[in-house]
Enzyme design. Structure first.
Site, PDB file in Angstrom:
ATOM      1  N   GLY A  67       1.056  -1.032  -0.370  1.00 54.84           N
ATOM      2  CA  GLY A  67       0.512   0.012   0.681  1.00 54.84           C
ATOM      3  C   GLY A  67       1.109   1.437  -0.102  1.00 54.84           C
ATOM      4  CD  GLU A  83       1.730   2.925  -3.514  1.00 57.91           C
ATOM      5  OE1 GLU A  83       2.560   2.283  -3.185  1.00 57.91           O
ATOM      6  OE2 GLU A  83       1.604   4.436  -4.104  1.00 57.91           O
ATOM      7  N   PRO A 103      -4.084   5.917  13.201  1.00 58.40           N
ATOM      8  CG  PRO A 103      -2.893   5.650  12.173  1.00 58.40           C
ATOM      9  CD  PRO A 103      -3.705   6.099  11.320  1.00 58.40           C
ATOM     10  CD  GLU A 131      13.282 -10.274   1.369  1.00 54.27           C
ATOM     11  OE1 GLU A 131      12.682 -11.449   2.326  1.00 54.27           O
ATOM     12  OE2 GLU A 131      14.042 -10.120   2.536  1.00 54.27           O
TER      13      GLU A 131
END
Ligand SMILES: [Zn+2]
Length: 165
Positions: A67, A83, A103, A131
């Site tokens: 994202g 994304e 958050p 990765e």
């Protein structure tokens, strides 16, 4: 932000609309400090979830959901798909918006969590991912960035993939 982006005057703190805000005394500029919207997408694959490893700060080397920030005038769903493709190599079909959350702790974003399924492509890390890997409930990486990502990943596996989050 210290100086007015319009006239370069030093900004002052004053109450406006019931909150302390930075504003400019010489022009009409107000630094509203609205949150930035970001996407985070759950992509189930092989009975696990696709996570990406962060190439850049913050939390370099930690894993998280694919994202990122929504571009100017971009639809959030398109942003989520873009994304995921940039970071994982997967083209996805979005299932639905799971949740919008914030958050707190001074982190000024709104996270839009999407659920998707892979449609085509192969797992290849790209863009700001170093990765990409499918993880399963019992073998999640020890370092997962962002509290809300951790919570959403845990909720996903707690639902045993039934997607009833
Ligand atoms: Zn100004």
């Amino acid at each position: 932000m210290k100086n007015c982006p319009v006239c370069k005057q030093l900004l002052e703190t004053a109450e406006l609309g019931g909150r302390a805000r930075l504003l400019c005394a010489s022009c009409d500029f107000v630094h509203w400090d609205n949150p930035k919207p970001v996407t985070a997408t759950l992509v189930p694959m092989d009975d696990g979830l696709v996570l990406v490893r962060r190439k850049y700060e913050p939390f370099t080397g930690y894993w998280c959901l694919p994202g990122g920030f929504i571009e100017s005038a971009e639809h959030p769903a398109e942003s989520a798909a873009r994304e995921v493709f940039e970071e994982t190599g997967l083209n996805i079909e979005l299932n639905r918006l799971l949740e919008a959350s914030a958050p707190g702790h001074g982190i000024n974003v709104v996270i839009l969590f999407y659920l998707a399924k892979p449609a085509s492509g192969q797992l290849v890390a790209g863009d700001d991912a170093s990765e990409v890997q499918v993880f399963h409930a019992g073998s999640l990486p020890p370092k997962i960035a962002f509290e809300l990502h951790r919570q959403m990943i845990a909720r996903y596996f707690a639902s045993k993939g039934s997607l009833e989050l």
